[in-house]
Every structure is written in structure tokens, then in C-alpha cells.
Design an enzyme around this catalytic site. Sequence first.
Site, PDB file in Angstrom:
ATOM      1  CG  ASP A 165       4.191  -8.664  -5.268  1.00 50.45           C
ATOM      2  OD1 ASP A 165       4.349  -7.828  -4.361  1.00 50.45           O
ATOM      3  OD2 ASP A 165       5.125  -9.040  -6.010  1.00 50.45           O
ATOM      4  CB  ALA A 224      10.821  -4.644  -9.545  1.00 49.47           C
ATOM      5  CG  LEU A 245      -1.977  -1.104   1.281  1.00 51.85           C
ATOM      6  CD1 LEU A 245      -2.816  -0.968   2.539  1.00 51.85           C
ATOM      7  CD2 LEU A 245      -2.864  -1.098   0.040  1.00 51.85           C
ATOM      8  NE  ARG A 246       5.068   0.880  -3.335  1.00 50.22           N
ATOM      9  CZ  ARG A 246       5.767  -0.225  -3.473  1.00 50.22           C
ATOM     10  NH1 ARG A 246       6.205  -0.883  -2.399  1.00 50.22           N
ATOM     11  NH2 ARG A 246       6.069  -0.695  -4.674  1.00 50.22           N
ATOM     12  CG  HIS A 292      11.151 -11.803  -2.294  1.00 48.81           C
ATOM     13  ND1 HIS A 292      10.442 -10.834  -2.977  1.00 48.81           N
ATOM     14  CD2 HIS A 292      12.136 -12.199  -3.146  1.00 48.81           C
ATOM     15  CE1 HIS A 292      10.976 -10.664  -4.182  1.00 48.81           C
ATOM     16  NE2 HIS A 292      12.006 -11.474  -4.291  1.00 48.81           N
ATOM     17  CG  HIS A 320       5.928 -12.870  -4.877  1.00 48.59           C
ATOM     18  ND1 HIS A 320       7.112 -13.549  -4.739  1.00 48.59           N
ATOM     19  CD2 HIS A 320       6.068 -11.724  -4.164  1.00 48.59           C
ATOM     20  CE1 HIS A 320       7.934 -12.846  -3.978  1.00 48.59           C
ATOM     21  NE2 HIS A 320       7.318 -11.739  -3.615  1.00 48.59           N
ATOM     22  CG  HIS A 325       7.354   1.406  -8.103  1.00 50.60           C
ATOM     23  ND1 HIS A 325       8.188   1.697  -7.055  1.00 50.60           N
ATOM     24  CD2 HIS A 325       7.308   0.046  -8.172  1.00 50.60           C
ATOM     25  CE1 HIS A 325       8.631   0.581  -6.507  1.00 50.60           C
ATOM     26  NE2 HIS A 325       8.107  -0.435  -7.163  1.00 50.60           N
TER      27      HIS A 325
END
Length: 347
Positions: free
Chosen positions: A248, A264, A17-18, A137, A175, A252
Amino acid sequence: MSDRLTLLRPDDWHIHLRDGAVLPHTVADVARTFGRAIIMPNLVPPVRNAQQADAYRQRILAARPAGSRFEPLMVLYLTDQTTPEDIRTAKASGFVHAAKLYPAGATTNSDSGVTSIDKIFPALEAMAEVGMLLLVHGEVTRGEIDVFDREKVFIDEHLRRVVERFPTLKVVFEHITTGEAVQFVNEASANVAATITAHHLLYNRNHMLVGGIRPHFYCLPILKRNTHQASLLDAATSGSGKFFLGTDSAPHAQHAKENACGCAGCYTAYAAIELYAEAFEQRNALDKLEGFASLHGPAFYGLPANQDTITLVRDEWTAPASLPFGELTVIPLRAGEKLRWRLEEHA
């Protein structure tokens, strides 16, 4: 074939969500569809303890649209310095549901991540004891390892060892992008599961590289060849409770993607369930979408499924060319293109 599809409200078990001015936009997009979401902790600085997780959670709750019941499920960012006490305090909070392993340098804002898996063994032992999930990850970061091989090498060098060393620890391999990852999850114990993104189901590396480089398809782990894409589709539509939805979605700003050294991440939250529906429809497996999107994740996390529903209708629409992102803009995946399914909005 029906033109309407009603599902128990889904959850997103992996989203970014930043923070700051963008939250009203990112939170609105996820809350439109999902009841809950696992919130990635890779802020700057990262969310390392329960106190920081609570502060971030309050910022997310404050950004919800009026009347929204969306629930953020918080995650700790594991570092070499994470202690068993950090884990116990986070678990006792009631709002931290997992801790995330980022190998240092593997993806966006992972510089503070784990430099050696062995350094977090005390934290992992505490997680197994208190029932906190480990989110992974799964890529190695050594420069000599080809970027398309980093997931497979991580399985062989690290993930097998972790699940063997901590058999009672619940692990989500996030992911996943390869046939090797699908095989690993299928062969592992019931304590190992995986999330799969919509973009890894719908696309492969040809979409990113053939006819010109398309930066809005660039994500980590990177899109793989079409044989791996097929393995992911097999897994997602299999009905197995080991696989569930995790977008995911990783926004940006446009200038950071359309760049000589672009960031990315694919932004899919604005139409996530619609994109998954397209992928499942390709396999004539729309009957499996509710399990993948709404049931398997809560069951693995030990949470109840949502009780309300959403409805998708077969109604072609055009994705926006851009979306607001604070004072900037973000280019969503499929910008300006047609989508086949639309979420029915209720008054």
C-alpha cells in the site's frame, strides 16, 4: 544468524504508482525489488474499464527503467455503475487481474466508489463466474463510526455478507490492521486472503501521535493500537498462505502531507522488502519471509512464482531525507533514519 538472505523475487500485491510525471520515479522504486505489482486504480478519473486499464498499463510500461521486466497487474475500480459486461471484457483482456471495492469516501480518490454493496452484486456475480478477484478496502465511512473501529464494523456489516453470498469469489481483504481482521481471514474459506503492509507491522498509533503528530505515519486504514500490531505480526509470520505482501505504498507530495489537513498514505516502495525484513526479524521469522513475500500471493492469484532471486544483506544504511516526485518531492517513511537491511544491487 546469517547476514545474507536470498529470496525468490517478491511481488507487491497492492501499490499506488499515481500517474503522469511521477511515474518514472514510482515505477523505478517498485521495479527495483518486485517482479509484479497489483496497481491500484484510484486515479482521477478512476480506471473503470479495460480500455482505461490498458492505457494506464502502457504508461507504466513506458516508465520502466531500461532493461526492466517489471509487470504491472491491472485492476478495475468498481462503481455503482459497473456492469457484468465490464467485468467480462476486463477478464478477457488478460491484463486485468482484479476489481477493487472502495466504499465511497473511504480513502484517497474514493469519491466515485461504491455507495451500497448491493449495487455491485451483479458485477460480483460476474467476477465469481469468470474467476476475477475482488480486492476490498474494508472500512465503513459513516461519520458516527470511530475511525479506529471502521474496519471491524465493515467486517460485521458487509464483508461477512459478501463472502457468504458469493462463496466461490476470491476475496483479498487489503491492508488489514486489526486482530478482528486476522481472525476473520483465518476463519473464512480458502477463497479469502489478506495483504499486510510493512508500516502496519512495524508501527502502531503511538508512533503517529505520541510526542507530536507525525504526518508521514498517517495512512488509511489508520495505525491501530499495539495489540492489533501484534496480531498482524503473528499472521504475517505464521506461514499461512492466507497472508501476503501488499505495501500500500502511497506517495503524496511533501506539501500535501505536511499540511493542516494532510493526505493519507505512507511511501515505502523505495525500501519495501528491507522494511518487511526488519519486521520479520523482530519475530525471529526471517525463514517465513519468502513465503509471505514471494509465494503466497502468486498461489492465491493462480500465477507462477518468480524464478529469479534477490538478496538482502545486513548492512546498515540511512534512508534518504526526501525523494523526487515529478517536479516535487516525497518524504519516504523512515526518512533520514537507519535501516538494518539493504537490497544487494547487481551490476
